[in-house]
Write an enzyme that holds these catalytic residues in place. Structure first.
Site, PDB file in Angstrom:
ATOM      1  N   TRP A  46      11.764  62.316 -15.062  1.00 37.18           N
ATOM      2  CA  TRP A  46      11.506  60.871 -15.134  1.00 37.18           C
ATOM      3  C   TRP A  46      11.097  60.480 -16.548  1.00 37.18           C
ATOM      4  O   TRP A  46      10.318  61.172 -17.196  1.00 37.18           O
ATOM      5  CB  TRP A  46      10.374  60.516 -14.170  1.00 37.18           C
ATOM      6  CG  TRP A  46       9.726  59.180 -14.395  1.00 37.18           C
ATOM      7  CD1 TRP A  46       8.839  58.838 -15.375  1.00 37.18           C
ATOM      8  CD2 TRP A  46       9.915  58.002 -13.605  1.00 37.18           C
ATOM      9  NE1 TRP A  46       8.463  57.527 -15.247  1.00 37.18           N
ATOM     10  CE2 TRP A  46       9.097  56.987 -14.166  1.00 37.18           C
ATOM     11  CE3 TRP A  46      10.673  57.709 -12.468  1.00 37.18           C
ATOM     12  CZ2 TRP A  46       9.030  55.699 -13.619  1.00 37.18           C
ATOM     13  CZ3 TRP A  46      10.596  56.424 -11.930  1.00 37.18           C
ATOM     14  CH2 TRP A  46       9.791  55.434 -12.509  1.00 37.18           C
ATOM     15  N   ASN A  48       9.727  56.838 -18.839  1.00 35.24           N
ATOM     16  CA  ASN A  48       9.467  55.405 -18.897  1.00 35.24           C
ATOM     17  C   ASN A  48       9.266  54.970 -20.343  1.00 35.24           C
ATOM     18  O   ASN A  48      10.164  55.198 -21.153  1.00 35.24           O
ATOM     19  CB  ASN A  48       8.373  54.955 -17.926  1.00 35.24           C
ATOM     20  CG  ASN A  48       7.067  55.699 -17.989  1.00 35.24           C
ATOM     21  OD1 ASN A  48       6.963  56.814 -17.497  1.00 35.24           O
ATOM     22  ND2 ASN A  48       6.039  55.083 -18.543  1.00 35.24           N
ATOM     23  N   ASP A  49       8.166  54.374 -20.715  1.00 31.29           N
ATOM     24  CA  ASP A  49       8.035  53.599 -21.948  1.00 31.29           C
ATOM     25  C   ASP A  49       8.542  54.289 -23.216  1.00 31.29           C
ATOM     26  O   ASP A  49       8.223  55.458 -23.466  1.00 31.29           O
ATOM     27  CB  ASP A  49       6.561  53.276 -22.195  1.00 31.29           C
ATOM     28  CG  ASP A  49       5.866  52.683 -20.993  1.00 31.29           C
ATOM     29  OD1 ASP A  49       6.530  52.429 -19.969  1.00 31.29           O
ATOM     30  OD2 ASP A  49       4.646  52.490 -21.067  1.00 31.29           O
ATOM     31  N   GLN A  65       7.601  58.375 -22.637  1.00 32.00           N
ATOM     32  CA  GLN A  65       6.835  58.902 -21.524  1.00 32.00           C
ATOM     33  C   GLN A  65       7.761  59.739 -20.638  1.00 32.00           C
ATOM     34  O   GLN A  65       8.863  59.304 -20.290  1.00 32.00           O
ATOM     35  CB  GLN A  65       6.233  57.761 -20.718  1.00 32.00           C
ATOM     36  CG  GLN A  65       5.126  57.013 -21.457  1.00 32.00           C
ATOM     37  CD  GLN A  65       3.824  57.782 -21.461  1.00 32.00           C
ATOM     38  OE1 GLN A  65       3.047  57.721 -20.525  1.00 32.00           O
ATOM     39  NE2 GLN A  65       3.571  58.521 -22.536  1.00 32.00           N
ATOM     40  N   TRP A  73       7.478  59.064 -11.236  1.00 33.25           N
ATOM     41  CA  TRP A  73       6.423  58.887 -12.225  1.00 33.25           C
ATOM     42  C   TRP A  73       5.286  59.882 -11.978  1.00 33.25           C
ATOM     43  O   TRP A  73       4.920  60.155 -10.843  1.00 33.25           O
ATOM     44  CB  TRP A  73       5.885  57.457 -12.173  1.00 33.25           C
ATOM     45  CG  TRP A  73       4.891  57.157 -13.246  1.00 33.25           C
ATOM     46  CD1 TRP A  73       5.149  56.641 -14.482  1.00 33.25           C
ATOM     47  CD2 TRP A  73       3.481  57.390 -13.186  1.00 33.25           C
ATOM     48  NE1 TRP A  73       3.983  56.528 -15.201  1.00 33.25           N
ATOM     49  CE2 TRP A  73       2.943  56.991 -14.426  1.00 33.25           C
ATOM     50  CE3 TRP A  73       2.632  57.908 -12.214  1.00 33.25           C
ATOM     51  CZ2 TRP A  73       1.586  57.070 -14.709  1.00 33.25           C
ATOM     52  CZ3 TRP A  73       1.267  58.002 -12.501  1.00 33.25           C
ATOM     53  CH2 TRP A  73       0.758  57.583 -13.730  1.00 33.25           C
ATOM     54  N   SER A 109       1.047  55.972 -23.251  1.00 36.61           N
ATOM     55  CA  SER A 109       1.880  55.377 -24.303  1.00 36.61           C
ATOM     56  C   SER A 109       1.116  55.088 -25.592  1.00 36.61           C
ATOM     57  O   SER A 109      -0.107  54.924 -25.596  1.00 36.61           O
ATOM     58  CB  SER A 109       2.514  54.086 -23.789  1.00 36.61           C
ATOM     59  OG  SER A 109       3.492  54.366 -22.829  1.00 36.61           O
ATOM     60  N   ASP A 173      -2.409  51.746 -24.565  1.00 37.28           N
ATOM     61  CA  ASP A 173      -1.138  51.453 -25.242  1.00 37.28           C
ATOM     62  C   ASP A 173      -1.333  50.877 -26.649  1.00 37.28           C
ATOM     63  O   ASP A 173      -0.935  49.748 -26.941  1.00 37.28           O
ATOM     64  CB  ASP A 173      -0.266  50.499 -24.408  1.00 37.28           C
ATOM     65  CG  ASP A 173      -0.074  50.967 -22.974  1.00 37.28           C
ATOM     66  OD1 ASP A 173      -0.181  52.188 -22.750  1.00 37.28           O
ATOM     67  OD2 ASP A 173       0.189  50.132 -22.094  1.00 37.28           O
TER      68      ASP A 173
END
Length: 507
Positions: A46, A48-49, A65, A73, A109, A173
């Site tokens: 997986w 993501n960001d 990520q 996730w 992140s 973040d």
């Protein structure tokens, strides 16, 4: 609140080796039916960001990520790819794994800058579950720092900004930049009153940071967190962007699970941000979140977004991977909003372009253009003044079963529509983007990958990114015109295949 320890509770190289072996196991059985050819994705697992977007020692670096242990996730690590030209990308070793007590539940992140000492410096969020298990009771999060002399191997420096209040459940973040000899950091916060804010800190030496101010507070009290904030200049303006958690849908706007957008205004160091526009979505499609920008060596402002598969079902999770980036985009100012276009280098992937236009198409008729397109880069212009059909567009990923994703201009709505109601796999529904019809023309650029569609409207005044999971069999492209009093006039239409972005294809 007790300050977290920065001592290592695991060896970095051992954890990265363990994670890579898991990626390799997932890859061995990866199903490539929807795996992208021209978008960044992890080899498996997986993602993501986008994280740490930067240019360092002659290469563009994109971190992300990553869960190396599954296609859902969790277990957040940092993956890494790099490129010399924004076109051809190389898979790099995994960059970071959780090894400190402060990040035992994930390295979250952050961003990257070239530091005063010439090293690539990453600021990221160390994450722990408050209850030790999940987010039911919120998070314990701190801003952390790591450095690298090659952009590949990182040394962690630990916490640089601890969370100041035990009642803060989201604190993450960081995005960092330098101006006038001073370093600035912004990140998202959910206050003890659960209001979404962006805080600004400053530093002279990159390690010791001082709170400056709340640089932005969302006006809607229902918006409880502003994830993945960014703040950057364009011409004489400043842009603040964020991914709003808790924003309610209204009309055509904010229809996704969470929604990423921006406001434009003015700012001077040492002062407040003065907002001059309303909130505008970065992207009008089904699947876009957590964008991050950075500056290229030639001064261009570039952005990657994550094509977020928030809505169930997520069929690619069955295939050993999940998630991809958008195509990299150039960002420029267009009055009260931003113009986003695929980077000019992306056209280098075009192969065997076919010219089909101009075309006059009778109402309620169709024309098959391509029998099987795994990828495509489509340029199309519709003459709105001379067309009377109510819907004019293309059926993408069309299979013998009738499955397809429709990209069209809808004259009743006066908007571009991306409609997935004929898809067997994944979430359906439609999204729309507004159209400036003052020129009497509508220009569309449609980038098709194995499992996604990106639609660029009128040279980037709007853009739409959505997953599209085609059914089994050849994937055609069909031109259609529906209903109305007369023909559809397509001034120009051409389609190219797209080559792979990977320096060394996985298989």
């Amino acid at each position: 609140m007790n300050q977290p320890t920065t001592k290592e509770n695991a060896d970095m190289s051992a954890q990265l080796d363990k994670a890579q072996k898991s990626i390799d196991r997932l890859f061995a059985t990866r199903n490539d039916r929807w795996y992208p050819q021209c978008h960044i994705a992890s080899k498996a697992g997986w993602i993501n960001d986008p994280n740490g977007l930067s240019y360092y020692k002659g290469r563009y670096h994109a971190y992300f990520q990553l869960n190396p242990y599954g296609s859902e996730w969790g277990n957040m690590h940092w993956g890494h790819v790099s490129s010399a030209d924004l076109v051809t990308w190389r898979r790099e070793p995994l960059a970071m794994a959780p090894t400190l007590e402060v990040e035992k539940d994930g390295v979250f992140s952050g961003s990257a800058v070239v530091g005063d000492d010439g090293r690539l410096t990453i600021y990221y969020t160390g994450h722990r579950w408050r209850n030790g298990v999940d987010d039911d009771d919120g998070n314990l999060q701190e801003q952390c720092m790591a450095v690298s002399s090659d952009g590949i191997h990182f040394e962690k420096k630990g916490v640089v900004i601890p969370c100041p209040d035990d009642k803060i459940l989201h604190f993450r973040d960081p995005k960092v930049w330098k101006m006038g000899g001073l370093w600035y950091m912004v990140f998202g916060v959910s206050t003890p009153a659960q209001r979404g804010e962006i805080w600004m800190y400053t530093s002279n030496d990159m390690e010791h940071w001082t709170f400056d101010r709340v640089i932005y507070r969302h006006p809607d009290p229902e918006v409880f967190m502003l994830e993945c904030p960014d703040m950057f200049p364009l011409e004489d303006k400043w842009v603040i962007c964020y991914s709003a958690m808790g924003l309610k849908p209204h009309g055509f706007e904010a229809r996704n699970h969470n929604n990423a957008g921006y406001v434009i205004g003015s700012w001077q160091p040492g002062g407040d941000f003065h907002q001059e526009t309303g909130f505008h979505l970065w992207d009008d499609g089904h699947n876009f979140y957590a964008p991050q920008t950075f500056q290229a060596p030639d001064g261009r402002r570039l952005v990657f977004g994550w094509m977020s598969p928030f809505t169930e079902p997520i069929p690619m999770q069955e295939d050993g991977w999940c998630g991809q980036f958008t195509v990299p985009r150039e960002v420029t100012l267009a009055g009260d909003h931003l113009r986003c276009l695929p980077v000019r280098e992306f056209s280098d992937l075009d192969q065997d372009r076919q010219d089909f236009g101009p075309i006059e198409l009778e109402v309620n008729s169709s024309r098959d253009l391509v029998d099987d397109a795994q990828t495509a880069d489509i340029n199309m212009e519709i003459d709105l003044n001379k067309s009377q059909a109510e819907r004019i567009g293309l059926e993408i990923h069309r299979t013998q079963s009738g499955d397809h994703t429709l990209v069209c201009y809808d004259d009743q709505l006066g908007r571009v529509v991306l409609d997935r109601h004929c898809n067997t796999y994944g979430d359906r529904g439609y999204r729309t983007a507004p159209v400036d019809k003052s020129s009497g023309k509508l220009k569309l650029r449609i980038i098709v990958d194995r499992g996604s569609v990106e639609v660029v409207v009128n040279d980037g005044l709007e853009i739409m990114s959505s997953y599209s999971f085609p059914a089994e069999g050849p994937r055609g492209i069909r031109l259609i015109a529906e209903s109305g009093e007369g023909k559809a006039l397509i001034s120009s239409l051409s389609i190219a295949k797209l080559g792979t972005i990977w320096e060394e294809p996985d298989r």
